[in-house]
Design an enzyme around this catalytic site. Sequence first.
Site, PDB file in Angstrom:
ATOM      1  N   GLN A   1      26.932 -24.275  25.791  1.00  0.00           N
ATOM      2  CA  GLN A   1      25.837 -24.859  26.765  1.00  0.00           C
ATOM      3  C   GLN A   1      24.367 -23.888  27.408  1.00  0.00           C
ATOM      4  O   GLN A   1      23.475 -24.756  27.520  1.00  0.00           O
ATOM      5  CB  GLN A   1      26.630 -24.860  28.333  1.00  0.00           C
ATOM      6  CG  GLN A   1      27.804 -25.999  28.201  1.00  0.00           C
ATOM      7  CD  GLN A   1      28.711 -25.878  29.527  1.00  0.00           C
ATOM      8  OE1 GLN A   1      28.006 -25.730  30.570  1.00  0.00           O
ATOM      9  NE2 GLN A   1      29.812 -26.133  29.368  1.00  0.00           N
ATOM     10  N   CYS A   2      24.534 -22.783  26.987  1.00  0.00           N
ATOM     11  CA  CYS A   2      23.464 -22.018  27.514  1.00  0.00           C
ATOM     12  C   CYS A   2      22.424 -21.849  26.197  1.00  0.00           C
ATOM     13  O   CYS A   2      23.050 -21.866  25.032  1.00  0.00           O
ATOM     14  CB  CYS A   2      23.840 -20.415  27.978  1.00  0.00           C
ATOM     15  SG  CYS A   2      24.610 -20.533  29.462  1.00  0.00           S
ATOM     16  N   THR A   3      21.367 -21.619  26.227  1.00  0.00           N
ATOM     17  CA  THR A   3      20.462 -21.239  25.169  1.00  0.00           C
ATOM     18  C   THR A   3      20.631 -19.910  24.641  1.00  0.00           C
ATOM     19  O   THR A   3      19.955 -19.073  25.735  1.00  0.00           O
ATOM     20  CB  THR A   3      19.029 -21.704  25.367  1.00  0.00           C
ATOM     21  OG1 THR A   3      18.988 -22.770  26.072  1.00  0.00           O
ATOM     22  CG2 THR A   3      18.048 -21.541  24.378  1.00  0.00           C
TER      23      THR A   3
END
Length: 698
Positions: free
Chosen positions: A566-568
């Site tokens: 979900q996170c970059t």
Amino acid sequence: MGDPGLSKLQFAPFNSALDVGFWHELTQKKLNEYRLDEAPKDIKGYYYNGDSAGLPTRLTLEFSAFDMSAPTPARCCPAMGTLHNTNTLEAFKTADKKLLLEQSANEIWEAIKSGAALENPMLLNKFLLLTFADLKKYHFYYWFCCPALCLPESIPLIRGPVGLDQRLSPKQIQALEHAYDDLCRTEGVTALPYFLFKYDDDTVLVSLLKHYSDFFQGQRTKLTVGVYDPCNLTQHPGWPLRNFLVLAAHRWSGSFQSVEVLCFRDRTMQGARDVTHSIIFEVKLPEMAFSPDCPKAVGWEKNQKGGMGPRMVNLSGCMDPKRLAESSVDLNLKLMCWRLVPTLDLDKVVSVKCLLLGAGTLGCNVARTLMGWGVRHVTFVDNAKISYSNPVRQPLYEFEDCLGGGKPKALAAAERLQKIFPGVNASGFNMSIPMPGHPVNFSDVTMEQARRDVEQLEELIDSHDVIFLLMDTRESRWLPTVIAASKRKLVINAALGFDTFVVMRHGLKKPKQQGAGDLCPSHLVAPADLGSSLFANIPGYKLGCYFCNDVVAPGDSTRDRTLDQQCTVSRPGLAVIAGALAVELMVSVLQHPEGGYAIASSSDDRMNEPPTSLGLVPHQIRGFLSRFDNVLPVSLAFDKCTACSSKVLDQYEQEGFTFLAKVFNSSHSFLEDLTGLTLLHQETQAAEIWDMSDEETV
């Protein structure tokens, strides 16, 4: 030799009075026009004969000094000069002052010998200004010179200076004022530097120097002249008289034995005009042997300590800090134009309005690079708040921004830009961007909020020139891509992987009034050479967007994803590289004469002549940090693209939010059905089945 029994005439030299506006204008001229040019420049100053008692004799230079056609202030006398502006402090110090003075004095001498000074007496009052401008510190070094030719001997006074009211009656003084004003009006000037005059009991007459033979016809003893005198001393004339006496001695010493001089001073106090403080005296006109050589000259101004040397003005302390910052921001940019990129059009870059969709790691780095290029208008859009993990990677935020649940990113980023540089017009919008696969039809409230968000985004895109797509998810880029394509706005897209990135410009659609077969905007596309790449010479309107390489429509990419998905998650230096390249790509596009319609440069063009002063104008830059390598691919627009194809744009332009709501609330199959991707999938599957059937029969 002069008569030892007579006192000698002495003159009050000019004091340079350089206004702050003059230095500001010199700064602009140096940065934008002169650059490395050290050639002499014509400038203009003025002096005034109406100052109050006690003020020095001043020659003033203002902001208008560089405009030779600028009007001279009322009742002031113009003086023409030459500016010698050096590029270095060393060149300023080592300049040959003696040679400069001799050259200027020789020009005055030639004007005297040729008679040009009689036709244009302003030629007698030339000045020099030697300068060096330290534009980083705002220190200005200068040395002023008003050349004065020297007579072979001192000038003896026959009758000492007295006030005008001791020589002329009130009636004669009034007649002098009227005669002088009438002559100024006739000549269309604010003041006359020199004039002839004669008077008797009833009348006072004035005339121009060039009419001396007619004006003094039959008179062979005394010449009477008026000098516009900026000096206030009761016993001494100002500097302008010196060169005139050389002119008189050279041309008239054989005809006249003496000169009666009126130092004309014209003061207005409490609304009343007064010239009675003018002084009048008589000097013996020395004989001047004919010689083609220029007489010795003096004129360099003394410094504040009373010695022969330059002066320095430090304006950094008295300038508005905001204006000082603004000038300093532009300094490095304008220095590029001096030698490295003289054709760089900075105005196109500085005036561009940039909309940054996303105020995270990419958004912060893009904003800082935009400010480095002098961009003055930056707008952020984001709906997130600053978390504790952000400040170390996102340079516009700090620890205090995370407290209390975190400040909205868009607002905090805009506020920080203005703290960094108050001259930037930065604003932030805390709003969400509706996305495909993220339904908004849960209630009337959510539907209405989505409508307002779409309208707000449309207004923002419409009011900006360049749109940067810097968001975390793929689907969040869909709506701004559609709106920007419809409004023909330049889009710069940047996206990150773990150690890879893509920076690209979206293809810019043709203006709506042009037909499908028209080339855009006006230049034909050069045909590709035989054997060259299939993707050579592709114009901007045929280039693809971020979604043109997809064969599926965007959907909810965050569903059923773990935290690391979900996170970059990317290498920390990647966003800095990609953000900088995104801005540099925008600048290169703006420098191309075709702008967003520029033909795309590819990796094959790296050895060719670049199309702009800054180099190539690629379609895409794909970077691989693991190999420290970049490639410049080019891709064509896809006629079944889910974002920029004509089918999608037509539906959006016809139905507006109704169409967009269908996209938000439907599965990805809606866009795929609309664009023909569903049919393409079916045809592909059918072809695969047919291939398998053929293999089975073999």
